[in-house]
Scaffold this active site. Structure first.
Site, PDB file in Angstrom:
ATOM      1  CG  ASN A  16      -2.120  -1.092   1.136  1.00 49.72           C
ATOM      2  OD1 ASN A  16      -2.787  -1.077   0.169  1.00 49.72           O
ATOM      3  ND2 ASN A  16      -1.949  -1.899   1.905  1.00 49.72           N
TER       4      ASN A  16
ATOM      5  CB  VAL B 237       9.986  -4.277  -1.591  1.00 46.90           C
ATOM      6  CG1 VAL B 237      11.128  -4.661  -1.323  1.00 46.90           C
ATOM      7  CG2 VAL B 237       9.327  -3.479  -0.516  1.00 46.90           C
TER       8      VAL B 237
ATOM      9  N   GLY C 153      -4.268 -12.522   1.519  1.00 52.43           N
ATOM     10  CA  GLY C 153      -3.246 -11.761   0.676  1.00 52.43           C
ATOM     11  C   GLY C 153      -2.009 -12.551   0.213  1.00 52.43           C
TER      12      GLY C 153
ATOM     13  CG  ASP D 256       0.687  -9.227   1.769  1.00 51.78           C
ATOM     14  OD1 ASP D 256      -0.336  -9.856   1.699  1.00 51.78           O
ATOM     15  OD2 ASP D 256       0.705  -8.169   2.641  1.00 51.78           O
ATOM     16  NE  ARG D 257      -1.782 -12.501   6.913  1.00 53.82           N
ATOM     17  CZ  ARG D 257      -2.973 -12.692   7.654  1.00 53.82           C
ATOM     18  NH1 ARG D 257      -4.127 -12.090   7.160  1.00 53.82           N
ATOM     19  NH2 ARG D 257      -2.972 -13.264   8.796  1.00 53.82           N
TER      20      ARG D 257
ATOM     21  CG  ASP E   2       4.871  -8.331   6.294  1.00 55.24           C
ATOM     22  OD1 ASP E   2       5.629  -7.334   6.433  1.00 55.24           O
ATOM     23  OD2 ASP E   2       4.825  -8.859   5.135  1.00 55.24           O
TER      24      ASP E   2
ATOM     25  CB  THR F 148       4.824  16.730  23.780  1.00 55.43           C
ATOM     26  OG1 THR F 148       4.066  17.624  24.806  1.00 55.43           O
ATOM     27  CG2 THR F 148       3.844  16.342  22.789  1.00 55.43           C
TER      28      THR F 148
END
Length: 258
Positions: free
Chosen positions: A9, A13, A107, A109-110, A129, A184
């Site tokens: 997204n 790569v 997916g 990628d998985r 991941d 902060t």
């Protein structure tokens, strides 16, 4: 040589394998509006910068969670002379037994992560991941993909925090000085990194309780190295896990029809 491409997204790569050696890994920003020609030029520039041309590439393989540009990138690779370019999806042989309610929803990628993990590490496995989303995948002792979790990614959570508050600034993900922040910026750094690490520790513990056994835990993805050092649980970092999985899938399919 094989060109392995993961379209995520946020980033694309690109890795090049010469047999089992990774020659280079480069990243592009994922751009939905880029044309085939623009991706052709970008990939060609990457090859040129690494001393290669398209004719030296024997083939390619793509995993993608952005269907809108998958075909654009595939055609760009083929235009460069990268040979036959496969796309991980229905009809591709992976050797992975997927026990989801609907295996087609997993997916690519998985899938690639899991294929690499079962070939390179001892099951049972927990795969983390860390990209735009943090996905957790669970593989049992029989090397079957059981399922997992999808969690808002570290950067997504941080962007949501800063965009929905008036006085919290944008920050970099540099290490906090200590757990208890005294300003902060340090409070935000500590919160996002230590809280993410603690949540991963807790999720791993609960998964192992449900399985009834200890697991090999592997982390990958663009943000993994920023977090796992803060985890109490031992987690192996493998930043090229997905690309290795694509290479394995390519080898399983290169001599057969898809």
């Amino acid at each position: 040589m094989i060109l392995a491409v993961d379209i995520g997204n946020s980033n694309i790569v690109i890795g090049c394998f010469d047999k089992n050696e990774i020659m280079f890994i480069e990243r592009l920003s994922t751009n939905h509006s880029s044309t085939q020609m623009e991706y052709t030029v970008m990939i060609r520039n990457i090859l040129d910068l690494n001393g290669l041309d398209g004719e030296k590439i024997d083939g390619g393989i793509i995993s993608s969670v952005v269907p809108q540009i998958t075909e654009t990138v595939r055609l760009a690779m083929e235009r460069l002379g990268c040979g036959r370019v496969m796309v991980v999806g229905p009809g591709i042989k992976t050797g992975l037994k997927i026990l989801l309610d609907n295996p087609a929803q997993l997916g690519s990628d998985r899938v690639a992560d899991a294929v690499a993990a079962v070939n390179l590490y001892k099951a049972p496995l927990i795969l983390i991941d860390m990209g735009t989303a943090t996905t957790i995948s669970v593989i049992d002792a029989d090397e079957s993909f059981l399922g997992g979790m999808i969690i808002p990614g570290l950067a997504v959570s941080l962007d949501s925090l800063t965009s929905r508050t008036s006085q919290l600034p944008n920050i970099s993900l540099t290490p906090p000085k200590r757990v208890i922040g005294t300003n902060t910026v340090d409070c935000m750094k500590s919160g996002i990194l230590y809280a993410t690490a603690a949540s991963l520790d807790g999720v791993i513990e609960r998964i192992e309780e449900e399985l009834g056994e200890s697991c090999t835990v592997i982390s990958t993805g663009g943000l993994a190295d920023k977090v796992i050092g803060y985890c109490k649980r031992e987690i192996l970092l493998d930043e090229t896990l997905l690309l290795k999985g694509l290479k394995i899938i390519y080898e399983k399919n290169k001599n057969g029809g898809i």
